[in-house]
Design an enzyme around this catalytic site. Structure first.
Site: not given
Lengths: 385, 385
Positions: B147, B170, B181, B261, B380, B385
């Site tokens: 992702t 991942k 996650t 990240e 983040n 969206s």
């Protein structure tokens, strides 16, 4: 509208040179009586600063005549020498003001952890503050306890029954449960015993400061003190006292929220239809501490999936397919799945209200937090050493 | 060095159009046997994605012939329709490949929460992946599950005894306890029963993925699967199996940490002399989740006071005046107060080691985390969206 609003109090704020900027950094709040009852609530952090250890002992006597506060150094993690510094400060204040022992002097410190205070400067500051004590000194005192705060926080609650609650607070980061990182001194001219003050203060903190969770970090120095002079001659009921103190604490808590480091959002997380009030607080707190929720709100993204993921980390009573979530009154999630169009959620303003319906009972609670922004990272990576 | 390293496995990764970028987004991992034993570990989040609910049921049978994975959509918080989508996917895979029921097909999804998957595209992708299945398909499969990962994560542990463990994973954000996650598929050509695989996988996860806490946020979709083909004809001891699977998980966990990240630091928090291993993990986790510690490290600030304040928030066994803290081997805090010169701590590198000595026993544990940076906030707040 400060700690000197109620009758029987004087205060002062001076520059003792603890802050390199030359700003005000030492405050005194003096209770001139006739009473000197007091109560206190302290950080739940097991690593407690020296002034917290000292003031916890002082407050057991339920009598406080003076509070001495300094910014520019937390006197936390400073070993036995740091505790001695606090003790010496209390003794010096008692001797300068007279008519009291060191055991009636509460001490509060805020600033960097791990460094000893420059005692000669601090004690010289006490001299200056003693001379400056005045009915008009409340604002200077509020200014002297600021660290990264951008403005002083003060409050006044006039009850209409002839007695008043006043207060001041500081705190802009490290705001978290079991008290935000903050110092707060509340005063009242009501006649009230130590136990009545204690009950009022605990209940007030429980529903205000304890539900403010700006960044999930609990400080070593949190202290909230409530001093009563009895100078109004009025003795309120327990209910009246608790209500007025709660109003004062709520007002100050909202001022802390509005001045939290680097925020762009002030977020109220309202958890409704919970099985218990504890469940509601636990769920609200988990959302308040979730960095992915907080960054999404900084990005004006109504990401309800991250909210659900946070709820799912708790052991509160709920079924995941019965959860409803609204942001600013738009119910974008119903029965655990997408509902109203997320495009309808307007996140352009500073204030955000998240409503989480647990569908598990009839209890509710609100927890307040801020978003996680670039400015928060900047301020907290640059502050200190 | 992928899921197809052990004998008996084929894999594929294709672009099904689930990602708007046209990147690979659908993967198959097929166990050609002769055995088809399996074990799985799933998120502890109570809000579980549809594929997690499905695969938890599948894994109870201890037999998995295929894993189908997609990025571009988590299929979480999608209601009964979302679960039906997962079910249909498993049935479709089983019918296309033949020789198995849907109950032997595990499903994993990752991506945004709250949106239904585009099923026609996904099923067409299954067709394409079925045709592309190959011994050489492991890398494409690892790429298809990415992702926000910047690179695929793969591993191979060759035991020297004629059997091998391979794997892919991942995960780059929302890394937290009870699994980061992440999706992870491990394969082995060892002969091993379902219970042996389950024991090996749980122990491996406990000391690797479960101690990776990049940002304190637990996902709805975390899944780690271990599939055994038995094709090597070798049956290792439980100890050997656990050791090899743990090595593979440790390697993948470090790859996740290194690709988290927006990080600038990879931080190992080593808690020593704890009263119990649980205490060591609790303290390590509390520090890993403390935003003030994380921002300080981003700012290259050896702020041990914030570390002590985090330790103080736990109920681990310790006395605050017996705590020692080192950063990169410089003991800047001893007996709860300042010790060596903080200027000696070099925080210019990517790797940081924090050592916390609780002085309360002889247990220890290491928890890994990242710093909190501007890039984390940016990524983040912009994602979704």
């Amino acid at each position: 509208m400060t700690v000197t609003s109620p009758k029987g109090f004087r205060a002062a704020g001076v520059a003792a040179g603890l802050k390199s900027t030359g700003a005000l950094d030492l405050a005194l709040v003096v209770n001139d009586g006739p009473d000197a009852t007091a109560a206190g609530v302290f950080t739940a952090n097991r690593v407690k600063a020296a002034p917290v250890l000292w003031s916890q002992q002082v407050i057991k006597g339920r009598a406080v005549k003076v509070v001495v506060l300094n910014s520019g150094g937390a006197n936390a993690c400073t070993g036995p020498g740091g505790f001695q510094d606090t003790h010496s400060t209390a003794e010096y204040v008692a001797s300068r003001l007279g008519g009291m022992g060191a055991g009636q002097v509460a001490v509060c410190s805020t600033g960097l952890i791990g460094e000893r205070l420059p005692m000669p400067k601090l004690l010289a500051g006490v001299d200056g503050a003693t001379k400056a004590l005045a009915k008009a000194g409340g604002f200077a005192a509020a200014e002297a306890i600021m660290t990264t705060d951008t403005r002083p926080k003060v409050v006044e609650v006039v009850t209409g029954d002839g007695w008043t609650v006043g207060g001041m607070a500081k705190g802009a980061g490290m705001l978290a449960p079991s008290l935000a990182t903050m110092l707060c001194v509340l005063t009242t001219d009501a006649m009230a015993g130590g136990d009545a003050l204690d009950e009022a203060l605990r209940e007030a903190c429980r529903v205000t400061f304890d539900r403010l969770d700006s960044d999930g970090c609990m400080s070593t120095n949190d202290t909230v003190l409530l001093l009563a002079s009895g100078a109004s001659g009025v003795e309120p009921t327990q209910e009246e006292l608790t209500a007025a103190v709660t109003r004062a604490c709520h007002d100050l808590a909202q001022q802390l929220l509005a001045d939290a480091e680097g925020h762009t959002k002030q977020i109220a997380i309202e958890v409704v239809n919970a099985d218990s009030e504890d469940d509601a607080v636990i769920v609200g707190r988990e959302i308040a501490r979730n960095n992915l929720v907080k960054t999404a709100l900084f990005g004006k993204d109504p990401n309800w999936g991250r909210i659900l993921a946070a709820v799912g980390c708790t052991d509160a009573v709920f079924e995941s397919d019965e959860l409803n979530v609204a942001i600013n009154d738009v119910w974008i999630c119903r029965a655990g799945a997408a509902a109203e169009d997320r495009g309808k959620v307007d996140l352009s303003g500073v204030e955000v209200r998240i409503t989480v319906d647990l569908n598990a009972g009839d209890h509710s609670a609100t927890v307040w937090t801020n978003d996680l922004s670039h400015a928060y990272v900047h301020e907290n990576s640059a502050y200190s050493s």
